[in-house]
Design a protein around this motif. Structure first.
Motif, PDB file in Angstrom:
ATOM      1  N   ASP A  53       1.053  -1.395   0.108  1.00 59.14           N
ATOM      2  CA  ASP A  53      -0.182   0.014  -0.039  1.00 59.14           C
ATOM      3  C   ASP A  53       1.062   1.092  -0.045  1.00 59.14           C
ATOM      4  OD1 ASP A  53      -2.404  -1.551   0.108  1.00 59.14           O
ATOM      5  OD2 ASP A  53      -2.146  -1.776   2.308  1.00 59.14           O
ATOM      6  N   ARG A  54       2.118   1.142   0.863  1.00 59.33           N
ATOM      7  CA  ARG A  54       3.020   2.298   0.743  1.00 59.33           C
ATOM      8  C   ARG A  54       4.256   1.535   0.921  1.00 59.33           C
ATOM      9  NH1 ARG A  54       2.524   6.642   5.063  1.00 59.33           N
ATOM     10  NH2 ARG A  54       1.879   4.952   6.321  1.00 59.33           N
ATOM     11  N   ILE A  55       5.460   2.302   0.516  1.00 61.71           N
ATOM     12  CA  ILE A  55       6.793   1.845   0.757  1.00 61.71           C
ATOM     13  C   ILE A  55       7.598   2.837   1.246  1.00 61.71           C
ATOM     14  CG2 ILE A  55       8.709   1.304  -0.572  1.00 61.71           C
ATOM     15  CD1 ILE A  55       6.865   0.403  -3.076  1.00 61.71           C
ATOM     16  N   ALA A  56       8.356   2.568   2.111  1.00 63.43           N
ATOM     17  CA  ALA A  56       9.514   3.370   2.804  1.00 63.43           C
ATOM     18  C   ALA A  56      10.915   2.613   2.405  1.00 63.43           C
ATOM     19  CB  ALA A  56       9.528   3.198   4.274  1.00 63.43           C
ATOM     20  N   VAL A  57      11.575   3.618   1.519  1.00 58.73           N
ATOM     21  CA  VAL A  57      12.734   3.071   1.004  1.00 58.73           C
ATOM     22  C   VAL A  57      13.989   3.672   2.015  1.00 58.73           C
ATOM     23  CG1 VAL A  57      14.632   3.599  -0.751  1.00 58.73           C
ATOM     24  CG2 VAL A  57      12.110   3.635  -1.442  1.00 58.73           C
ATOM     25  N   LEU A  58      14.864   2.729   2.409  1.00 59.45           N
ATOM     26  CA  LEU A  58      15.950   2.829   3.308  1.00 59.45           C
ATOM     27  C   LEU A  58      17.416   2.635   2.623  1.00 59.45           C
ATOM     28  CD1 LEU A  58      14.567   0.917   6.614  1.00 59.45           C
ATOM     29  CD2 LEU A  58      14.819   3.551   6.310  1.00 59.45           C
ATOM     30  N   ASP A  59      18.270   3.311   2.967  1.00 54.84           N
ATOM     31  CA  ASP A  59      19.477   3.085   2.429  1.00 54.84           C
ATOM     32  C   ASP A  59      20.688   3.431   3.372  1.00 54.84           C
ATOM     33  OD1 ASP A  59      21.423   2.622   0.319  1.00 54.84           O
ATOM     34  OD2 ASP A  59      22.055   4.503   0.334  1.00 54.84           O
ATOM     35  N   ALA A  60      21.395   2.710   4.013  1.00 57.37           N
ATOM     36  CA  ALA A  60      22.374   2.923   5.006  1.00 57.37           C
ATOM     37  C   ALA A  60      21.726   3.571   6.119  1.00 57.37           C
ATOM     38  CB  ALA A  60      23.665   3.861   4.305  1.00 57.37           C
ATOM     39  N   GLY A  61      20.761   3.243   6.811  1.00 58.37           N
ATOM     40  CA  GLY A  61      20.285   3.681   7.999  1.00 58.37           C
ATOM     41  C   GLY A  61      19.504   4.834   7.694  1.00 58.37           C
ATOM     42  N   HIS A  62      19.133   5.497   6.485  1.00 59.58           N
ATOM     43  CA  HIS A  62      18.629   6.588   6.227  1.00 59.58           C
ATOM     44  C   HIS A  62      17.120   6.476   5.627  1.00 59.58           C
ATOM     45  CE1 HIS A  62      21.989   9.010   7.745  1.00 59.58           C
ATOM     46  NE2 HIS A  62      22.800   8.303   7.011  1.00 59.58           N
ATOM     47  N   LEU A  63      16.533   7.087   6.084  1.00 58.34           N
ATOM     48  CA  LEU A  63      15.062   6.854   5.380  1.00 58.34           C
ATOM     49  C   LEU A  63      14.812   8.180   4.042  1.00 58.34           C
ATOM     50  CD1 LEU A  63      12.003   5.991   5.354  1.00 58.34           C
ATOM     51  CD2 LEU A  63      11.379   7.723   6.921  1.00 58.34           C
ATOM     52  N   LEU A  64      14.872   7.583   2.879  1.00 58.26           N
ATOM     53  CA  LEU A  64      14.915   8.434   1.886  1.00 58.26           C
ATOM     54  C   LEU A  64      13.634   8.885   1.329  1.00 58.26           C
ATOM     55  CD1 LEU A  64      17.690   6.468  -0.340  1.00 58.26           C
ATOM     56  CD2 LEU A  64      17.886   8.298   1.295  1.00 58.26           C
ATOM     57  N   GLN A  65      12.451   7.955   1.409  1.00 61.48           N
ATOM     58  CA  GLN A  65      11.299   8.533   0.934  1.00 61.48           C
ATOM     59  C   GLN A  65      10.263   7.469   1.359  1.00 61.48           C
ATOM     60  OE1 GLN A  65      11.246   8.706  -3.321  1.00 61.48           O
ATOM     61  NE2 GLN A  65       9.195   9.650  -3.483  1.00 61.48           N
ATOM     62  N   VAL A  66       8.963   8.091   1.616  1.00 62.16           N
ATOM     63  CA  VAL A  66       7.641   7.141   1.912  1.00 62.16           C
ATOM     64  C   VAL A  66       6.710   7.490   1.031  1.00 62.16           C
ATOM     65  CG1 VAL A  66       6.084   6.433   3.688  1.00 62.16           C
ATOM     66  CG2 VAL A  66       8.525   6.970   4.490  1.00 62.16           C
ATOM     67  N   GLY A  67       5.901   6.764   0.408  1.00 64.13           N
ATOM     68  CA  GLY A  67       4.792   6.977  -0.508  1.00 64.13           C
ATOM     69  C   GLY A  67       4.372   5.701  -1.149  1.00 64.13           C
ATOM     70  N   THR A  68       3.150   5.719  -1.989  1.00 59.30           N
ATOM     71  CA  THR A  68       2.686   4.730  -2.538  1.00 59.30           C
ATOM     72  C   THR A  68       3.615   4.353  -3.579  1.00 59.30           C
ATOM     73  OG1 THR A  68       1.706   6.325  -4.353  1.00 59.30           O
ATOM     74  CG2 THR A  68       0.292   5.772  -2.045  1.00 59.30           C
ATOM     75  N   PRO A  69       3.466   3.046  -4.114  1.00 59.12           N
ATOM     76  CA  PRO A  69       4.197   2.576  -5.176  1.00 59.12           C
ATOM     77  C   PRO A  69       4.300   3.578  -6.424  1.00 59.12           C
ATOM     78  CG  PRO A  69       3.028   0.696  -4.223  1.00 59.12           C
ATOM     79  CD  PRO A  69       2.595   1.967  -3.547  1.00 59.12           C
ATOM     80  N   THR A  70       3.012   4.196  -6.718  1.00 58.46           N
ATOM     81  CA  THR A  70       3.217   4.938  -7.802  1.00 58.46           C
ATOM     82  C   THR A  70       4.034   6.325  -7.522  1.00 58.46           C
ATOM     83  OG1 THR A  70       0.896   4.427  -8.643  1.00 58.46           O
ATOM     84  CG2 THR A  70       1.608   6.332  -9.317  1.00 58.46           C
TER      85      THR A  70
END
Length: 351
Positions: free
Chosen positions: A204-221
């Protein structure tokens, strides 16, 4: 079910900053996916929610109640691991029943039977209930592992790459089943994966993580159409996005060492930028404004990937079906002007 909130979570392991001031909210009944490469902090986030790790700073709350001080057994979450963690000397039935028979729950046996039977039917493993788990296939073992979480009827499901050890065909079928089960139950589910296809198709929603940092949260679109950084843009999408060094000035973007020059629609980018173009937005056709030479084609059946050289830059186009282009042939193409992604300093989106 419950909503989950992480507020300013920080977690270190020695000199490694596993999570850096992470704040997230997973809504009640939501299928929420944590996406990122190995070492991004995805599993650490799950373990902190489950109470298996303690953060150095920040709060974890379920339905507004802070649970930092609660032991894992008192948080009422179900954890599905990448490894199946089944008891090989027990039958499938007894593996499914095990969490209900624990001293903490002491579930009456008629209720145990009812829950196990219901879970087995949903996961289509009723015919396996008498079989020892050591005699199951990988897909069957993962179904049992998921079933053992379902029978508990927890507040929150935590799933740590549960499909990664399965072959591609089985992963595809279990993705569909898991999503269907989640929607049928209305369960709050936090799912960890490094596979962007799993993230895009299930979340329903995605949170993108990289090296312990939250880069973005949103729907797949949101994540696909408006990636916040070049890292996000490269993590999501198959084939990967074309990223080309360029210069922005006077409302135009000129790709370095190439004849590619496109309008900058909105935004105020200037100077050195990275121009992102999804392969499906590189559209081959005889009337195209740009010219390139074919350096490779990859036929995938339903589509073909055409690798092009345009000046000193290479980019990929997706063509439906089989593509009638030979290596070294000259082709014309256009680029969808309203589908451009422009990233400035530090790889942050500027347009």
């Amino acid at each position: 079910m419950s909503d989950v909130r992480l507020s300013n979570i920080t977690k270190t392991f020695g000199d490694i900053n596993a999570l850096d001031d992470i704040s997230l909210e997973i809504k009640d009944g939501e299928f929420f996916v944590l996406l990122g490469p190995t070492g991004a902090g995805k599993t650490t986030t799950l373990r902190i929610i489950a109470g298996l790790e303690k953060p150095e700073a920040g709060e974890i709350s379920f339905d507004g109640e802070v649970v930092n001080a609660l032991q894992p057994a008192d948080r009422d979450v179900a954890f599905v691991f990448q490894q199946y963690s089944l008891y090989p000397n027990m039958s499938v039935y007894d593996n499914l029943a095990f969490p209900l028979r624990s001293p903490l729950r002491k579930t009456p046996e008629p209720e145990v039977r009812q829950r196990v039977t219901a879970a087995a039917e949903k996961l289509r493993i009723s015919h396996l209930l008498d079989r020892k788990t050591a005699r199951l296939s990988g897909g069957e073992m993962q179904r049992v592992s998921i079933g053992r979480a379902i029978v508990r009827e927890p507040r929150i499901f935590l799933m740590d790459e549960p499909l990664s050890n399965l072959d591609a065909k089985l992963r595809e079928s279990l993705r569909v089943e898991l999503k269907h089960l989640q929607k049928t139950h209305g369960s709050t589910t936090l799912f960890v994966t490094h596979d962007q296809i799993e993230a895009l198709t299930m979340a329903d929603r995605i949170a993108v993580l990289d090296a312990g940092h939250l880069l973005q949260v949103g729907t797949p679109t949101d994540i696909y159409d408006h990636p916040a950084t070049t890292v996000v843009a490269q993590l999501v999408g198959t084939p990967r996005i074309n990223l080309l060094p360029a210069q922005a000035a006077d409302g135009q973007i000129q790709v370095t060492e190439s004849s590619l020059r496109v309008p900058l629609n909105g935004g105020r980018a200037s100077g050195e930028v990275m121009l992102g173009i999804r392969p499906e937005d590189v559209r081959l056709g005889s009337g195209g404004r740009f010219e390139g030479s074919v350096i490779l084609t990859e036929t995938l059946g339903v589509e073909t990937l055409v690798h092009l050289r345009c000046g000193g830059q290479a980019l990929v186009s997706v063509v439906a079906g089989a593509a009638p282009y030979g290596v070294n042939s000259t082709v014309h193409f256009d680029i969808a002007p309203d589908r451009l992604h422009v990233f400035g300093a530090g790889g942050v989106r500027v347009n």
